[in-house]
Design a protein around this motif. Structure first.
Motif, mmCIF file in Angstrom:
data_model
loop_
_atom_site.group_PDB
_atom_site.id
_atom_site.type_symbol
_atom_site.label_atom_id
_atom_site.label_comp_id
_atom_site.label_asym_id
_atom_site.label_seq_id
_atom_site.Cartn_x
_atom_site.Cartn_y
_atom_site.Cartn_z
ATOM 1 N N LEU A 110 54.335 20.519 -13.100
ATOM 2 C CA LEU A 110 54.578 19.979 -11.926
ATOM 3 C C LEU A 110 54.494 18.422 -11.943
ATOM 4 N N GLY A 111 55.400 17.651 -12.094
ATOM 5 C CA GLY A 111 55.339 16.165 -12.215
ATOM 6 C C GLY A 111 55.557 15.659 -13.526
ATOM 7 N N GLY A 112 55.766 16.466 -14.750
ATOM 8 C CA GLY A 112 56.231 16.149 -15.834
ATOM 9 C C GLY A 112 55.443 14.742 -16.259
ATOM 10 N N PRO A 113 56.324 13.721 -16.884
ATOM 11 C CA PRO A 113 55.361 12.457 -17.261
ATOM 12 C C PRO A 113 54.495 11.813 -16.296
ATOM 13 N N ALA A 114 54.866 12.037 -15.394
ATOM 14 C CA ALA A 114 53.915 11.405 -14.097
ATOM 15 C C ALA A 114 52.644 12.263 -13.734
ATOM 16 N N ALA A 115 52.780 13.493 -14.250
ATOM 17 C CA ALA A 115 51.334 14.413 -13.776
ATOM 18 C C ALA A 115 50.045 13.434 -14.408
ATOM 19 N N GLU A 198 61.508 19.965 -10.392
ATOM 20 C CA GLU A 198 60.285 19.720 -9.890
ATOM 21 C C GLU A 198 60.052 21.154 -8.974
ATOM 22 N N LEU A 199 59.491 22.139 -9.276
ATOM 23 C CA LEU A 199 59.459 23.488 -8.852
ATOM 24 C C LEU A 199 58.139 23.700 -8.214
ATOM 25 N N ALA A 262 51.163 18.525 -4.376
ATOM 26 C CA ALA A 262 51.681 18.772 -2.967
ATOM 27 C C ALA A 262 52.869 18.540 -2.583
ATOM 28 N N GLY A 263 53.538 18.011 -3.653
ATOM 29 C CA GLY A 263 54.892 17.752 -3.587
ATOM 30 C C GLY A 263 56.076 19.044 -3.071
#
Length: 290
Positions: A110-115, A198-199, A262-263
């Motif tokens: 979750l979050g991909g590059p922003a994680a 984003e799962l 939390a998204g």
């Protein structure tokens, strides 16, 4: 042909079951499922049900040469060896590119590059490697599984405490079966190429709420014990968790406190065509197995 790597793992098994259900329902032709596994014996039951077995190991690149074929759709389930996944994942990507697969669906985070937590680092490297490869792709950025927490219920009930350094942070987790159903939907559906999903679960819960739900369902006193990061790490190490992994767990809790898990994008529910499984339902299932 649809190919599932890591097919005898917990997620992989559920994906295979979902695909076989589609075969049984007449929605997928028989003989169109292949499982990439390390141990043929562990997958004997799959072979008996018509699944083609391909033996390969992420850590042995030479074995991956026969894992894929041109035009196949591949679910690339991330490896479990934290710290080794960079080269292992690159080997899978290289093999998929050499074979000319039609789609590579990767189970990232979750979050991909922003994680913004340590556990995401190797996933970010892998996503970039897939982009660099030029392969048709789908990124299935899985959030946390309910089972990450319900799997520890024995200890929680023994000590009467859910322990974290996440403060009042919230987790939008979902059942592992929900993520498997999303993978099946992507592998058997159309229009997913180039997507990054984003799962996560429909509802984000706090550890205090989780503790209260466990207490209500079990009839035993359970509360959330909020610790500092240092104190939590010391506790984990004292319980036998290797120090590097304890540091990762503490870092994840810190990310939860920041709101990083939390998204609730709704992508998971949309892919599976139903609401995600409530945490209370997974707690009940785990308690029933005790």
């Amino acid at each position: 042909m649809i190919v599932v790597t890591g097919a005898t793992g917990q997620l992989g098994q559920l994906v295979i079951e979902g695909l076989l259900a589609k075969v049984a329902a007449g929605e997928l032709p028989a003989g169109e499922i292949a499982a990439v596994v390390r141990d043929r014996a562990k997958a004997a039951d799959l072979a008996a049900r018509g699944v083609e077995l391909r033996i390969a190991d992420y850590g042995q690149p030479e074995t991956l040469a026969g894992a894929f074929r041109a035009g196949e759709r591949v679910l690339f389930i991330s490896g479990s060896e934290v710290g080794q996944r960079g080269p292992q994942h690159q080997a899978v990507i290289d093999a998929a590119k050499e074979a000319g697969v039609a789609l590579l669906a990767y189970t990232g985070i979750l979050g991909g590059p922003a994680a913004d937590f340590q556990l995401a680092a190797e996933h970010k490297v892998t996503e970039q490697a897939i982009l660099d490869s030029g392969l048709p792709y789908v990124f299935l950025r899985n959030g946390w599984y309910h089972e990450n927490y319900t799997g520890r219920l024995a200890s929680v009930l023994e000590h009467g405490a859910v322990v974290s350094n996440a403060g009042e942070g919230r987790v939008a987790s979902a059942a592992r079966a929900d993520y498997a159903a999303a993978a099946v939907a992507v592998l058997t559906g159309e229009g997913h190429e180039g997507a990054a999903y984003e799962l996560s679960g429909d509802v984000a819960w706090s550890f205090a709420e989780y503790a209260a739900e466990v207490a209500a369902q079990s009839g035993k006193p359970v509360s959330h014990t909020a610790l500092s990061a240092d104190a939590h790490q010391e506790l984990l190490i004292g319980a036998g968790v290797p120090e590097p992994f304890a540091a990762i767990l503490v870092d994840v809790d810190a990310a939860i406190e920041r709101g990083s898990l939390a998204g609730t994008s709704g992508d998971l529910a949309r892919l599976i065509g139903r609401p995600t499984t409530p945490i209370a339902e997974s707690i009940a299932a785990a308690l029933a197995l005790r």
